[in-house]
Motif scaffolding. Structure first.
Motif, PDB file in Angstrom:
ATOM      1  N   THR A   1      -0.617  20.353  -0.333  1.00  0.00           N
ATOM      2  CA  THR A   1       0.739  19.950   0.040  1.00  0.00           C
ATOM      3  C   THR A   1       0.792  19.077   1.288  1.00  0.00           C
ATOM      4  O   THR A   1       1.783  18.370   1.504  1.00  0.00           O
ATOM      5  CB  THR A   1       1.623  21.190   0.271  1.00  0.00           C
ATOM      6  OG1 THR A   1       1.149  21.906   1.414  1.00  0.00           O
ATOM      7  CG2 THR A   1       1.621  22.108  -0.950  1.00  0.00           C
ATOM      8  N   ARG A   2      -0.255  19.091   2.121  1.00  0.00           N
ATOM      9  CA  ARG A   2      -0.166  18.354   3.381  1.00  0.00           C
ATOM     10  C   ARG A   2      -0.497  16.866   3.260  1.00  0.00           C
ATOM     11  O   ARG A   2       0.201  16.053   3.891  1.00  0.00           O
ATOM     12  CB  ARG A   2      -1.042  19.011   4.445  1.00  0.00           C
ATOM     13  CG  ARG A   2      -0.957  18.284   5.781  1.00  0.00           C
ATOM     14  CD  ARG A   2      -1.405  19.118   6.952  1.00  0.00           C
ATOM     15  NE  ARG A   2      -2.747  19.650   6.816  1.00  0.00           N
ATOM     16  CZ  ARG A   2      -3.387  20.299   7.783  1.00  0.00           C
ATOM     17  NH1 ARG A   2      -2.787  20.500   8.947  1.00  0.00           N
ATOM     18  NH2 ARG A   2      -4.594  20.766   7.601  1.00  0.00           N
TER      19      ARG A   2
ATOM     20  N   THR B   1       5.388  33.614   7.214  1.00  0.00           N
ATOM     21  CA  THR B   1       5.597  32.174   7.100  1.00  0.00           C
ATOM     22  C   THR B   1       6.463  31.633   8.230  1.00  0.00           C
ATOM     23  O   THR B   1       6.148  30.598   8.827  1.00  0.00           O
ATOM     24  CB  THR B   1       6.223  31.828   5.741  1.00  0.00           C
ATOM     25  OG1 THR B   1       7.411  32.615   5.552  1.00  0.00           O
ATOM     26  CG2 THR B   1       5.269  32.143   4.596  1.00  0.00           C
TER      27      THR B   1
ATOM     28  N   SER C   1       5.187  29.146  11.267  1.00  0.00           N
ATOM     29  CA  SER C   1       5.796  27.821  11.407  1.00  0.00           C
ATOM     30  C   SER C   1       6.350  27.627  12.812  1.00  0.00           C
ATOM     31  O   SER C   1       6.193  26.557  13.424  1.00  0.00           O
ATOM     32  CB  SER C   1       6.906  27.641  10.371  1.00  0.00           C
ATOM     33  OG  SER C   1       6.387  27.606   9.057  1.00  0.00           O
TER      34      SER C   1
ATOM     35  N   MET D   1       6.345  21.892  10.135  1.00  0.00           N
ATOM     36  CA  MET D   1       5.927  22.260   8.784  1.00  0.00           C
ATOM     37  C   MET D   1       5.303  21.077   8.052  1.00  0.00           C
ATOM     38  O   MET D   1       4.391  21.250   7.234  1.00  0.00           O
ATOM     39  CB  MET D   1       7.113  22.814   7.996  1.00  0.00           C
ATOM     40  CG  MET D   1       7.585  24.170   8.480  1.00  0.00           C
ATOM     41  SD  MET D   1       8.895  24.898   7.450  1.00  0.00           S
ATOM     42  CE  MET D   1      10.334  23.963   7.992  1.00  0.00           C
ATOM     43  N   ARG D   2       5.787  19.868   8.333  1.00  0.00           N
ATOM     44  CA  ARG D   2       5.206  18.678   7.699  1.00  0.00           C
ATOM     45  C   ARG D   2       3.771  18.463   8.147  1.00  0.00           C
ATOM     46  O   ARG D   2       2.884  18.182   7.335  1.00  0.00           O
ATOM     47  CB  ARG D   2       6.052  17.443   8.050  1.00  0.00           C
ATOM     48  CG  ARG D   2       5.574  16.146   7.392  1.00  0.00           C
ATOM     49  CD  ARG D   2       6.427  14.961   7.825  1.00  0.00           C
ATOM     50  NE  ARG D   2       6.246  14.605   9.220  1.00  0.00           N
ATOM     51  CZ  ARG D   2       5.249  13.829   9.678  1.00  0.00           C
ATOM     52  NH1 ARG D   2       4.331  13.356   8.845  1.00  0.00           N
ATOM     53  NH2 ARG D   2       5.168  13.547  10.960  1.00  0.00           N
TER      54      ARG D   2
ATOM     55  N   THR E   1       2.444  14.462   2.987  1.00  0.00           N
ATOM     56  CA  THR E   1       3.353  14.384   4.133  1.00  0.00           C
ATOM     57  C   THR E   1       2.725  13.649   5.313  1.00  0.00           C
ATOM     58  O   THR E   1       3.424  13.308   6.262  1.00  0.00           O
ATOM     59  CB  THR E   1       3.797  15.790   4.600  1.00  0.00           C
ATOM     60  OG1 THR E   1       2.681  16.503   5.135  1.00  0.00           O
ATOM     61  CG2 THR E   1       4.412  16.575   3.452  1.00  0.00           C
TER      62      THR E   1
ATOM     63  N   PHE F   1       7.747  16.627   0.343  1.00  0.00           N
ATOM     64  CA  PHE F   1       7.728  17.827   1.190  1.00  0.00           C
ATOM     65  C   PHE F   1       7.785  19.053   0.285  1.00  0.00           C
ATOM     66  O   PHE F   1       8.830  19.394  -0.270  1.00  0.00           O
ATOM     67  CB  PHE F   1       8.917  17.806   2.149  1.00  0.00           C
ATOM     68  CG  PHE F   1       8.912  18.927   3.150  1.00  0.00           C
ATOM     69  CD1 PHE F   1       8.120  18.862   4.279  1.00  0.00           C
ATOM     70  CD2 PHE F   1       9.710  20.049   2.967  1.00  0.00           C
ATOM     71  CE1 PHE F   1       8.124  19.893   5.213  1.00  0.00           C
ATOM     72  CE2 PHE F   1       9.721  21.080   3.888  1.00  0.00           C
ATOM     73  CZ  PHE F   1       8.922  21.000   5.015  1.00  0.00           C
TER      74      PHE F   1
ATOM     75  N   PRO G   1      -0.479  25.098   2.964  1.00  0.00           N
ATOM     76  CA  PRO G   1      -1.165  23.840   2.659  1.00  0.00           C
ATOM     77  C   PRO G   1      -1.754  23.806   1.251  1.00  0.00           C
ATOM     78  O   PRO G   1      -2.149  22.739   0.775  1.00  0.00           O
ATOM     79  CB  PRO G   1      -2.270  23.780   3.710  1.00  0.00           C
ATOM     80  CG  PRO G   1      -2.586  25.222   3.995  1.00  0.00           C
ATOM     81  CD  PRO G   1      -1.259  25.938   3.882  1.00  0.00           C
TER      82      PRO G   1
ATOM     83  N   HIS H   1       6.688  22.239   1.176  1.00  0.00           N
ATOM     84  CA  HIS H   1       6.448  23.456   1.959  1.00  0.00           C
ATOM     85  C   HIS H   1       7.091  24.683   1.309  1.00  0.00           C
ATOM     86  O   HIS H   1       6.510  25.770   1.321  1.00  0.00           O
ATOM     87  CB  HIS H   1       7.012  23.273   3.366  1.00  0.00           C
ATOM     88  CG  HIS H   1       6.830  24.445   4.259  1.00  0.00           C
ATOM     89  ND1 HIS H   1       5.712  24.621   5.043  1.00  0.00           N
ATOM     90  CD2 HIS H   1       7.626  25.519   4.498  1.00  0.00           C
ATOM     91  CE1 HIS H   1       5.826  25.746   5.726  1.00  0.00           C
ATOM     92  NE2 HIS H   1       6.978  26.315   5.422  1.00  0.00           N
TER      93      HIS H   1
ATOM     94  N   SER I   1       1.605  22.512   7.786  1.00  0.00           N
ATOM     95  CA  SER I   1       2.211  23.381   6.785  1.00  0.00           C
ATOM     96  C   SER I   1       1.497  24.721   6.718  1.00  0.00           C
ATOM     97  O   SER I   1       0.268  24.781   6.605  1.00  0.00           O
ATOM     98  CB  SER I   1       2.159  22.715   5.408  1.00  0.00           C
ATOM     99  OG  SER I   1       2.618  23.606   4.410  1.00  0.00           O
TER     100      SER I   1
END
Length: 486
Positions: free
Chosen positions: A386-387, A296, A300, A352-353, A390, A423, A359, A425, A356
């Motif tokens: 998750t993306r 990870t 990133s 990361m935003r 953001t 966020f 994701p 992540h 990610s």
């Protein structure tokens, strides 16, 4: 581009005195057209799964379903729904059961994937080992490893060769993880021989592949990719067993009142009467932390460098910030220096935003329940995107722009164009990522070291770097050209 929730009516509580909205079944939600029996299976490439699901989110709204064979899956990019599910672990929801099944099968069922009562003691142990107050004592080692990375990059500059950034960063994160968590300096950065990170690089993509496989064929016959996985798992197991032997010998030779690293703590717990902690648990958590610590953070950082390579103006700003923070030093010289590196943490968080490496979060209902008025049957999968939140201007002002400064200084959530709740992540709730503070420190160190010593540009067309989902989302390839600066 805005990814605003189009299912807003299902995500807000009814007004006082108003009639509560009717509950909906999964079958009542929008869904992409599929095939009889197969559903949407043939439309999904595991390596591009996040991209396809994000595309359908734009077309169908923030909350919809897909069909994987006969099983209907809830897919959502709603922050409120995601937080509700994440905060209700491990009671109402758990990770997708296939994750634990595959992890147990290959011996990696550690703190990341384990469920039920076995999770809590493992979680407590890992949280203590990776707590922020533990990191200051580790700083000299982190500084040493960061300088090794700088020297490796300087050799590439001196030789006039392009840099395989992803390989270098995975070597860096393996060295950090093994030193901090296991008390062993493997120093992969100063060798070009085959190293453990190459075997670790085989394991994660195969975990992702098996989790998404329609049938567990490998239990009956093995393809070349499965035999390659077996060879890598054998190499990793030998590596881990060597570290365990080394730790036990040191514990016998140099007894200490308190464990000196996470591995010693796990071994001490294993040896306590009725601990419930087995040799298999030790191995699984060692491997879990190697995989998570390597993958990870390295990915990133790779995406952060990919973004910087196309932004010379931002690089210039960061070079000035690095000189101001570090002075004549080539890497941060003290733990106190890291407090001056907020802008570099901002670079990492912006990467990361927008890219990610997590994701998708895969959950499953432990019982018949509901989310935002949607009935979720026991065993139903829930995929959290998750993306999209953001990249929504409603959560982050000018969301399509790379602005590290949005993470610097005090922020009032969503009143200054920064919705911290969006966020995800590092997850949320009880299973919030325990390695978050270590990852942040590593990324600040690497990015400050980069800015203090080098300019970076693409060595090939940026389009050659594609997003690939291999459990985490990684660059397909990333070759950059570094130039030394004074």
């Amino acid at each position: 581009m805005s990814y605003s929730d189009t299912q807003a009516g299902s995500q807000r509580p009814a007004k006082t005195g108003a009639m509560a909205p009717a509950k909906r079944r999964l079958e009542d939600l929008p869904a992409p057209r599929g095939l009889p029996l197969l559903g949407n299976l043939l439309q999904l490439d595991p390596k591009q799964l996040h991209i396809q699901l994000e595309t359908w989110s734009r077309e169908l709204g923030s909350t919809y379903t897909i069909k994987l064979g006969s099983k209907r899956v809830l897919v959502t990019s709603s922050v409120e729904i995601a937080l509700s599910a994440l905060k209700d672990r491990p009671t109402r929801f758990r990770r997708l059961s296939a994750i634990e099944s595959v992890a147990r099968e290959i011996g990696t069922n550690g703190v990341f994937s384990v469920e039920g009562e076995a999770w809590r003691p493992q979680r407590d142990l890992v949280m203590r080992a990776l707590a922020p107050y533990q990191l200051e004592g580790f700083f000299p080692t982190l500084q040493l490893i960061s300088d090794r990375l700088r020297r490796r990059w300087q050799k590439s500059v001196d030789a006039g060769t392009d840099t395989d950034v992803l390989q270098d960063l995975t070597r860096f994160t393996v060295d950090v993880t093994t030193s901090l968590v296991f008390g062993r300096d493997v120093n992969t950065l100063e060798t070009d021989e085959d190293v453990i990170q190459q075997h670790l690089g085989v394991v994660f993509p195969m975990i992702n592949y098996r989790i998404n496989a329609a049938l567990p064929y490998w239990r009956y016959f093995k393809l070349p990719q499965d035999r390659r996985l077996d060879r890598s798992l054998h190499a990793v197991r030998s590596f881990v067993e060597e570290m365990i032997r080394h730790a036990r010998e040191r514990m016998r030779r140099e007894p200490a009142e308190t464990p000196r690293n996470l591995l010693e703590a796990m071994l001490a717990l294993r040896d306590e009467p009725n601990s419930g902690f087995s040799d298999g648990d030790v191995y699984a958590n060692v491997l879990t932390l190697l995989l998570a610590g390597e993958d990870t953070t390295a990915h990133s950082l790779a995406w952060a460098m990919h973004g910087l390579a196309g932004n010379p103006e931002l690089q210039s700003q960061l070079q000035h910030a690095a000189r101001d923070a570090l002075g004549a030093a080539r890497v941060p010289a003290s733990f106190a220096d890291t407090a001056k590196l907020a802008i570099f943490e901002g670079v990492a968080f912006e990467a990361m935003r927008m890219r990610s490496v997590a994701p998708l979060l895969f959950l499953e209902a432990n019982e018949n329940t509901e989310l935002a008025g949607i009935e979720i049957p026991k065993g139903a999968p829930v995929f959290l995107l998750t993306r999209p939140p953001t990249l929504d201007d409603n959560n982050y002002r000018d969301a399509s722009e790379f602005k590290p400064e949005r993470w610097v200084g005090p922020r009032e959530s969503n009143r200054d164009g920064h919705n911290a709740r969006a966020f995800l992540h590092f997850g949320a709730g009880p299973r919030f990522c325990p390695g978050r503070y270590l990852a942040s420190l590593e990324m600040k160190m690497v990015l400050a070291t980069l800015a203090r010593n080098f300019c970076v540009e693409y060595a090939e067309e940026p389009s050659a770097t594609r997003e690939v989902l291999a459990f985490t989302m990684m660059p397909s390839r990333l070759r950059l050209r570094l130039t030394a600066i004074d």
